[in-house]
Design a protein around this motif. Structure first.
Motif, PDB file in Angstrom:
ATOM      1  N   SER A 153      12.014  -1.213   3.812  1.00  0.00           N
ATOM      2  CA  SER A 153      11.553  -0.065   4.589  1.00  0.00           C
ATOM      3  C   SER A 153      12.425   1.167   4.319  1.00  0.00           C
ATOM      4  O   SER A 153      11.918   2.274   4.130  1.00  0.00           O
ATOM      5  CB  SER A 153      11.557  -0.405   6.080  1.00  0.00           C
ATOM      6  OG  SER A 153      11.053   0.676   6.827  1.00  0.00           O
ATOM      7  N   GLN A 201       0.832  -1.210   0.000  1.00  0.00           N
ATOM      8  CA  GLN A 201       0.000   0.000   0.000  1.00  0.00           C
ATOM      9  C   GLN A 201       0.866   1.259   0.000  1.00  0.00           C
ATOM     10  O   GLN A 201       0.548   2.242  -0.675  1.00  0.00           O
ATOM     11  CB  GLN A 201      -0.939  -0.009   1.197  1.00  0.00           C
ATOM     12  CG  GLN A 201      -2.050  -1.021   1.068  1.00  0.00           C
ATOM     13  CD  GLN A 201      -2.897  -1.137   2.327  1.00  0.00           C
ATOM     14  OE1 GLN A 201      -2.566  -0.604   3.373  1.00  0.00           O
ATOM     15  NE2 GLN A 201      -4.004  -1.841   2.209  1.00  0.00           N
ATOM     16  N   TYR A 202       1.940   1.229   0.759  1.00  0.00           N
ATOM     17  CA  TYR A 202       2.861   2.359   0.810  1.00  0.00           C
ATOM     18  C   TYR A 202       3.477   2.599  -0.558  1.00  0.00           C
ATOM     19  O   TYR A 202       3.522   3.738  -1.059  1.00  0.00           O
ATOM     20  CB  TYR A 202       3.931   2.064   1.863  1.00  0.00           C
ATOM     21  CG  TYR A 202       4.863   3.180   2.259  1.00  0.00           C
ATOM     22  CD1 TYR A 202       4.735   4.489   1.807  1.00  0.00           C
ATOM     23  CD2 TYR A 202       5.921   2.901   3.122  1.00  0.00           C
ATOM     24  CE1 TYR A 202       5.609   5.495   2.199  1.00  0.00           C
ATOM     25  CE2 TYR A 202       6.806   3.899   3.529  1.00  0.00           C
ATOM     26  CZ  TYR A 202       6.649   5.185   3.057  1.00  0.00           C
ATOM     27  OH  TYR A 202       7.527   6.162   3.461  1.00  0.00           O
ATOM     28  N   TYR A 260       9.993   8.165  -0.415  1.00  0.00           N
ATOM     29  CA  TYR A 260       9.078   9.127   0.213  1.00  0.00           C
ATOM     30  C   TYR A 260       9.756  10.500   0.318  1.00  0.00           C
ATOM     31  O   TYR A 260       9.167  11.526  -0.056  1.00  0.00           O
ATOM     32  CB  TYR A 260       8.662   8.632   1.600  1.00  0.00           C
ATOM     33  CG  TYR A 260       7.818   9.620   2.356  1.00  0.00           C
ATOM     34  CD1 TYR A 260       6.449   9.703   2.134  1.00  0.00           C
ATOM     35  CD2 TYR A 260       8.384  10.485   3.284  1.00  0.00           C
ATOM     36  CE1 TYR A 260       5.663  10.619   2.816  1.00  0.00           C
ATOM     37  CE2 TYR A 260       7.619  11.407   3.974  1.00  0.00           C
ATOM     38  CZ  TYR A 260       6.255  11.466   3.739  1.00  0.00           C
ATOM     39  OH  TYR A 260       5.486  12.387   4.408  1.00  0.00           O
ATOM     40  N   LEU A 268      11.621   2.495   0.850  1.00  0.00           N
ATOM     41  CA  LEU A 268      10.347   3.223   0.842  1.00  0.00           C
ATOM     42  C   LEU A 268      10.534   4.629   1.411  1.00  0.00           C
ATOM     43  O   LEU A 268      10.021   5.607   0.867  1.00  0.00           O
ATOM     44  CB  LEU A 268       9.292   2.452   1.648  1.00  0.00           C
ATOM     45  CG  LEU A 268       8.807   1.145   1.022  1.00  0.00           C
ATOM     46  CD1 LEU A 268       8.036   0.318   2.048  1.00  0.00           C
ATOM     47  CD2 LEU A 268       7.959   1.412  -0.206  1.00  0.00           C
ATOM     48  N   ALA A 328      -0.467   5.842   4.412  1.00  0.00           N
ATOM     49  CA  ALA A 328       0.196   4.569   4.088  1.00  0.00           C
ATOM     50  C   ALA A 328       1.554   4.486   4.776  1.00  0.00           C
ATOM     51  O   ALA A 328       1.931   3.431   5.294  1.00  0.00           O
ATOM     52  CB  ALA A 328       0.345   4.434   2.572  1.00  0.00           C
ATOM     53  N   ARG A 329       2.284   5.593   4.792  1.00  0.00           N
ATOM     54  CA  ARG A 329       3.595   5.604   5.463  1.00  0.00           C
ATOM     55  C   ARG A 329       3.433   5.352   6.957  1.00  0.00           C
ATOM     56  O   ARG A 329       4.169   4.564   7.553  1.00  0.00           O
ATOM     57  CB  ARG A 329       4.290   6.943   5.238  1.00  0.00           C
ATOM     58  CG  ARG A 329       5.656   7.002   5.935  1.00  0.00           C
ATOM     59  CD  ARG A 329       6.152   8.391   6.073  1.00  0.00           C
ATOM     60  NE  ARG A 329       5.200   9.148   6.867  1.00  0.00           N
ATOM     61  CZ  ARG A 329       5.400  10.371   7.300  1.00  0.00           C
ATOM     62  NH1 ARG A 329       6.512  10.997   7.015  1.00  0.00           N
ATOM     63  NH2 ARG A 329       4.494  10.995   8.007  1.00  0.00           N
ATOM     64  N   HIS A 368       2.553   1.686   7.554  1.00  0.00           N
ATOM     65  CA  HIS A 368       3.729   0.848   7.360  1.00  0.00           C
ATOM     66  C   HIS A 368       4.685   0.961   8.541  1.00  0.00           C
ATOM     67  O   HIS A 368       5.203  -0.038   9.026  1.00  0.00           O
ATOM     68  CB  HIS A 368       4.451   1.216   6.061  1.00  0.00           C
ATOM     69  CG  HIS A 368       5.679   0.401   5.839  1.00  0.00           C
ATOM     70  ND1 HIS A 368       6.929   0.832   6.228  1.00  0.00           N
ATOM     71  CD2 HIS A 368       5.849  -0.836   5.320  1.00  0.00           C
ATOM     72  CE1 HIS A 368       7.809  -0.098   5.944  1.00  0.00           C
ATOM     73  NE2 HIS A 368       7.191  -1.119   5.390  1.00  0.00           N
ATOM     74  N   LEU A 384      -0.649   9.024   0.902  1.00  0.00           N
ATOM     75  CA  LEU A 384       0.744   8.652   1.103  1.00  0.00           C
ATOM     76  C   LEU A 384       1.134   8.751   2.574  1.00  0.00           C
ATOM     77  O   LEU A 384       1.773   7.846   3.117  1.00  0.00           O
ATOM     78  CB  LEU A 384       1.659   9.544   0.256  1.00  0.00           C
ATOM     79  CG  LEU A 384       3.159   9.341   0.413  1.00  0.00           C
ATOM     80  CD1 LEU A 384       3.556   7.898   0.146  1.00  0.00           C
ATOM     81  CD2 LEU A 384       3.907  10.295  -0.502  1.00  0.00           C
TER      82      LEU A 384
END
Length: 175
Positions: A117, A62-63, A124, A120, A90-91, A94, A87
């Motif tokens: 991680s 999802q992230y 981000y 991601l 989702a972040r 996570h 976003l």
């Protein structure tokens, strides 16, 4: 005198034999109960690990999908706030799921999940800088897309590692 002594020894032997048989049966039952309890605890642990892996895999996907949506939103002139909000949510999800999973994962799984991680988080940061209009020299939509593409492959590797840890049989389709 010998006959009564033999009778007493016979009775005592019979009683001791019954007692020893009972104690052996009790020990056998106790060992079986302990074995059953250990199996139950292992099943519970495996189910908790599986549930954690499912949650982490879902949250990471999802992230990454939200990162992709944010990247696409950067190329449009319409309102980017919905993509930005998704976003952030989702972040946050996570981060929470990953923090919980870190306490249960064995080292081989922890290694790949930490890499995912970190990746991601890197994407981000890049997308946020692009969105805020303060990119670094190596920040670009093309670089973000390349990172996102690489992360989808890392997610597949993470899932394969989790499945192997769980003893899942069969081929991983990669989806």
């Amino acid at each position: 005198m010998t006959a009564p002594a033999v009778a007493v020894v016979g009775v005592v032997g019979t009683l001791l034999s019954a007692l020893l048989t009972q104690r052996a049966a009790d020990r056998g039952r106790q060992r079986e109960q302990e074995r059953t309890e250990r199996l139950r605890e292992r099943r519970i642990e495996a189910e908790e690990r599986r549930s954690g892996y499912v949650a982490l895999n879902t949250a990471a996907r999802q992230y990454l999908a939200a990162l992709t949506d944010q990247l696409h939103a950067l190329g449009r002139d319409d309102d980017r706030r919905p993509a930005r909000q998704r976003l952030i949510e989702a972040r946050d999800l996570h981060r929470d799921v990953y923090a919980e999973a870190q306490m249960r994962m064995p080292e081989p799984v922890l290694g790949i999940t930490a890499e995912v991680s970190h990746g991601l988080g890197t994407v981000y940061g890049r997308l946020r800088r692009l969105d805020d209009g303060v990119p670094r020299p190596d920040d670009s939509p093309a670089a973000a897309q390349a990172d996102i593409d690489a992360l989808w492959e890392r997610l597949r590797e993470m899932r394969r590692t989790m499945r192997a840890d769980l003893g899942a049989s069969g081929a991983d389709s990669g989806h």
